[in-house]
Design a protein around this motif. Structure first.
Motif, mmCIF file in Angstrom:
data_model
loop_
_atom_site.group_PDB
_atom_site.id
_atom_site.type_symbol
_atom_site.label_atom_id
_atom_site.label_comp_id
_atom_site.label_asym_id
_atom_site.label_seq_id
_atom_site.Cartn_x
_atom_site.Cartn_y
_atom_site.Cartn_z
ATOM 1 N N THR A 1 0.825 -1.205 0.000
ATOM 2 C CA THR A 1 0.000 0.000 0.000
ATOM 3 C C THR A 1 0.864 1.261 0.000
ATOM 4 N N VAL A 2 0.474 2.227 -0.846
ATOM 5 C CA VAL A 2 1.141 3.527 -0.865
ATOM 6 C C VAL A 2 0.193 4.559 -0.260
ATOM 7 N N ALA A 3 0.710 5.766 -0.064
ATOM 8 C CA ALA A 3 -0.081 6.811 0.593
ATOM 9 C C ALA A 3 -0.133 8.062 -0.268
ATOM 10 N N VAL A 4 -1.206 8.804 -0.092
ATOM 11 C CA VAL A 4 -1.306 10.139 -0.660
ATOM 12 C C VAL A 4 -1.590 11.087 0.503
ATOM 13 N N VAL A 5 -0.853 12.190 0.560
ATOM 14 C CA VAL A 5 -0.949 13.105 1.699
ATOM 15 C C VAL A 5 -2.004 14.172 1.431
ATOM 16 N N MET A 6 -2.922 14.313 2.371
ATOM 17 C CA MET A 6 -3.936 15.363 2.326
ATOM 18 C C MET A 6 -3.644 16.379 3.418
ATOM 19 N N PRO A 7 -3.912 17.654 3.171
ATOM 20 C CA PRO A 7 -3.722 18.643 4.237
ATOM 21 C C PRO A 7 -4.703 18.410 5.379
ATOM 22 N N THR A 8 -4.290 18.772 6.563
ATOM 23 C CA THR A 8 -5.120 18.572 7.749
ATOM 24 C C THR A 8 -6.469 19.271 7.615
ATOM 25 N N ALA A 9 -6.498 20.401 6.911
ATOM 26 C CA ALA A 9 -7.741 21.168 6.776
ATOM 27 C C ALA A 9 -8.813 20.418 5.999
ATOM 28 N N ARG A 10 -8.440 19.350 5.271
ATOM 29 C CA ARG A 10 -9.449 18.561 4.548
ATOM 30 C C ARG A 10 -9.612 17.172 5.156
#
Length: 234
Positions: free
Chosen positions: A199-208
């Motif tokens: 599994t890989v990851a995609v980073v989302m900002p904390t605000a979303r």
């Protein structure tokens, strides 16, 4: 393109929430909470179809009113407190088998966007990974977390000799935010989890990355959406 992968988005929305009763259809800035996930799925460039799974006829009715034409009644054995989201996903895939990829979109993540969904799928396709999950920077570091023993003394959660002494020296860590889970269907049937070594990851900002479980979470989502300048259609 005729050879484009077929991608099914699944929005699981069980009734009977204890932390915030009726949360999946509770109005958030004038739109039922589940509607924000349906809109994000429709905004995706890659999602082929969207299916809502629920044990609650009212939730299914609201979802249909919001344009969710694939609304599936969840079997009672998958609507218990101990039922897992994975069991729900696999049951929907059994009913709707003609898809190459699946994306799980929990309705409790209303600030996730179509672009966030697309970023997760693209991460899989560009890396060759069979699954991707969304994460956000961890709010607290486990290096500065402690337990308390029976005598009331602090017990370091991680080896104290390795603990950085300055906040700026802490390693960069991320936590699952629950907004996007994407996987290749055949791989998911075998692994029965979105989380594996591949599994890989995609980073989302904390605000979303707000995940609504309580009234305070709901109010935070309202605040952030207002800050984002969301304009609802008339």
């Amino acid at each position: 393109m005729s050879d484009a992968p077929r991608v099914l988005a699944i929005v699981p929305a069980r009734g009977g929430s204890k932390g915030l009763p009726g949360k999946n259809i509770r109005p958030l800035l004038g739109k039922p909470l589940i509607g924000w996930s349906l809109d994000a799925a429709r905004a995706s460039r890659y999602i082929t179809d969207v299916a809502v799974s629920s044990d609650d006829p009212e939730i299914l009715s609201v979802a249909q009113g919001l344009g969710a034409h694939m609304s599936l009644t969840r079997p009672p054995e998958l609507a218990r407190d101990e039922s897992s989201s994975m069991d729900v996903v696999l049951q929907v895939l059994d009913v709707l088998p003609a898809y190459d990829w699946v994306v799980l979109l929990q309705p409790t993540s209303p600030l996730r966007t179509g672009a966030d969904i697309d970023a997760a799928l693209e991460r899989c396709w560009t890396t060759g990974a069979p699954a991707c999950v969304s994460v956000s920077p961890a709010a607290e570091s486990p290096w500065w977390m402690f337990g308390i023993d029976v005598s009331g003394r602090l017990a370091s959660f991680l080896p104290p000799a390795q603990r950085p002494t300055r906040r700026q020296d802490l390693p960069e860590l991320y936590s699952l935010n629950g907004a996007v889970y994407a996987a290749r269907v055949d791989w998911l049937r075998q692994s029965r989890s979105f989380l594996a070594e591949e599994t890989v990851a995609v980073v989302m900002p904390t605000a979303r990355a707000v995940d609504i479980d309580t009234l305070e979470d709901f109010q935070q989502a309202e605040y952030l959406l207002n800050q984002r300048g969301t304009v609802l259609p008339p």
